[in-house]
Design an enzyme around this catalytic site. Structure first.
Site, short mmCIF file in Angstrom:
data_model
loop_
_atom_site.label_atom_id
_atom_site.label_comp_id
_atom_site.label_asym_id
_atom_site.label_seq_id
_atom_site.Cartn_x
_atom_site.Cartn_y
_atom_site.Cartn_z
N ASP A 119 -5.54 5.37 5.03
CA ASP A 119 -4.91 4.09 5.30
C ASP A 119 -3.43 4.31 5.56
O ASP A 119 -2.74 4.93 4.75
CB ASP A 119 -5.12 3.14 4.11
N HIS A 126 5.81 -5.44 7.61
CA HIS A 126 5.14 -5.36 6.30
C HIS A 126 5.95 -4.47 5.35
O HIS A 126 6.24 -4.85 4.22
CB HIS A 126 3.72 -4.83 6.48
N GLU A 191 -5.58 -7.24 2.78
CA GLU A 191 -4.69 -6.68 3.78
C GLU A 191 -5.47 -6.67 5.10
O GLU A 191 -6.51 -6.01 5.19
CB GLU A 191 -4.23 -5.26 3.41
N GLU A 193 -6.16 -5.42 8.56
CA GLU A 193 -5.83 -4.15 9.23
C GLU A 193 -6.79 -3.89 10.39
O GLU A 193 -7.87 -4.46 10.46
CB GLU A 193 -5.93 -2.99 8.23
N ASP A 223 -8.38 -4.35 3.48
CA ASP A 223 -8.05 -3.43 2.39
C ASP A 223 -7.69 -4.27 1.15
O ASP A 223 -6.53 -4.52 0.87
CB ASP A 223 -6.88 -2.55 2.84
N ARG A 227 -2.68 -6.36 -6.75
CA ARG A 227 -1.24 -6.08 -6.73
C ARG A 227 -0.66 -5.74 -8.09
O ARG A 227 0.29 -4.95 -8.18
CB ARG A 227 -0.49 -7.29 -6.16
N GLN A 230 -1.75 -2.20 -8.84
CA GLN A 230 -1.00 -1.34 -7.90
C GLN A 230 0.45 -1.16 -8.34
O GLN A 230 0.98 -0.04 -8.35
CB GLN A 230 -1.06 -1.96 -6.50
N LYS A 243 -6.66 -0.24 -5.21
CA LYS A 243 -7.25 -0.40 -3.88
C LYS A 243 -8.64 0.21 -3.75
O LYS A 243 -9.40 -0.17 -2.86
CB LYS A 243 -6.33 0.23 -2.82
N THR A 247 -13.11 -1.71 0.16
CA THR A 247 -12.45 -1.83 1.46
C THR A 247 -13.52 -2.31 2.43
O THR A 247 -14.53 -1.63 2.62
CB THR A 247 -11.90 -0.48 1.94
N GLU A 348 2.82 -11.05 0.88
CA GLU A 348 3.93 -11.41 1.77
C GLU A 348 3.94 -12.91 2.08
O GLU A 348 4.98 -13.54 2.08
CB GLU A 348 3.79 -10.67 3.11
MN MN Z 1 -3.69 -1.11 3.33
#
Ligand code: MN
Length: 403
Positions: A119, A126, A191, A193, A223, A227, A230, A243, A247, A348
């Site tokens: 990844d 970002h 996420e 992606e 993904d 948080r 993480q 994570k 996925t 975000e």
């Molecule tokens: Mn990611």
């Protein structure tokens, strides 16, 4: 007029004859490699006579693995043959269609054996937003390496799941007042992606010029990220349990060849690239993403805002001698644009939970609640004004398991 009786099989629809993504379906008799035509799945086995002897092994497989390994010449031949067949006025003898809409009859499966999974972190917007939130006192929003190389980490291929699979809220360790605490994550996020599925011969040190021989197709990736887990675990070695629990990847892989008309230059770098990352005309894809949270579109990120091309990512990933093999998957990193409504994750979008989002049913959200569903879709311009689609990547959050 084509023999495919499906109103969604037209150039103005994302899964018309310009797209033709591959997947694996199960209609009750085991997995079948299929091509998607509009809202239908066409198993390759049902048209094997029309495909010919050289494509028999690919058509009879229970996954896309043999197709990925077969390489670009076979990919081109199969796509051309399929395009001819599905746009013909009469069905090839013995061809059958399976309706995708009847979920009880057709299930989409993880279409290939995922090898290594990497990844990246290629969106400047970002990376800068994360810098603003987590290192507010830092003088530079970006780490000094960011503008020189596509930053990435090795993810967990064993927990890559197909779109539609539920995601159980993970447990983990997070920072608490007076020491770490253990429990279900309170900051479950997505996420959005763009993923690249690799194929062709196993290779090491793939030069930019050879990248297309190893790039089979494109799929949306979510993904999922916890948080709080993480934030507590990531220094100094990067993402781990925050994570690796899940996925998601779209069920249909759109061949790279479908995006010929969607190629656009990538964002100009602020420094000259080192030699191995120099690409004559680095190209990205003009993909427009949409993130839907319980049916409300909350963001529209553009893949055009990414700073490294997929060829640069592949070249970087293998420059140390690490191999790329059929079935390897690499994803771009969260796709975020300069505007608030283009942010590709809820961290975000809600600015770490400080600015809640209001959904159309009046509920507000910061991070994901149990029962929430997120659906990510994308389209790109195709040839002659057509639209090329990427299949949705969808997932619903289930409550944490009782421990
Ligand atoms: Mn990611």
């Amino acid at each position: 007029m084509t023999w495919v009786d499906d109103p969604a099989f037209g150039a103005e629809h994302p899964f018309g004859p310009q797209t033709l993504p591959y997947g694996v379906v199960d209609a009750g008799e085991g997995p079948l490699v299929a091509v998607r035509v509009g809202d239908h799945a066409l198993p390759l086995r049902s048209i094997e006579a029309a495909l010919g002897e050289e494509l028999r092994a690919v058509a009879w497989a229970g996954s896309l693995d043999p197709l990925l390994a077969a390489g670009r010449t076979v990919w081109t031949t199969l796509r051309a043959r399929l395009r001819e067949l599905v746009t013909a006025t009469a069905a090839p003898r013995g061809a059958t269609l399976l309706p995708l809409t009847a979920r009880s009859e057709v299930r989409t499966l993880l279409p290939f054996t995922v090898g290594d999974y990497v990844d990246f972190y290629c969106s400047r917007h970002h990376a800068e937003n994360v810098g603003r939130m987590f290192r507010p006192d830092a003088t530079n929003l970006l780490m000094p390496n960011w503008t020189h190389l596509p930053v990435g980490y090795h993810g967990r291929s064993g927990t890559v799941i197909v779109s539609g699979t539920d995601v159980v809220r993970p447990h983990g360790q997070r920072r608490g007042n007076g020491g770490p605490v253990f429990g279900p994550t309170e900051r479950l996020d997505v996420e959005a992606e763009v993923g690249f599925v690799c194929g062709g011969p196993t290779a090491r040190r793939v030069p930019i010029a050879d990248a297309a021989d190893h790039l089979f197709g494109v799929a949306l990736v979510n993904d999922w990220s916890a948080r709080d887990i993480q934030a507590w675990e990531y220094q100094p070695l990067g993402p781990f349990l925050g994570k690796s629990f899940a996925t998601s990847i779209g069920a249909w892989i759109t061949p790279l060849d479908a995006f010929a008309a969607a190629r656009i230059p990538v964002v100009e770098p602020e420094h000259p690239r080192l030699d191995y990352l120099v690409e004559d005309q680095p190209w990205g894809l003009d993909l427009r993403l949409e993130i839907e949270w319980n049916g409300t579109v909350v963001s529209r990120p553009r893949f055009a805002d990414m700073s490294f091309s997929c060829a640069q990512q592949l070249a970087h990933m293998t420059v140390n001698g690490a191999t790329v093999r059929p079935g390897d998957l690499f994803a771009s990193g969260t796709v975020s644009g300069p505007e608030k409504e283009q942010r590709g994750c809820f961290l975000e979008l809600t600015w770490a939970g400080r600015e809640p989002v209001t959904l159309k049913d009046g509920q507000t959200r910061t991070f994901l609640a149990d029962g929430d569903t997120v659906v990510i879709t994308a389209t790109a311009p195709g040839e002659d004004g057509s639209v090329v689609g990427l299949a949705e990547v969808a997932g619903t959050v289930l409550p944490a398991e009782v421990t």
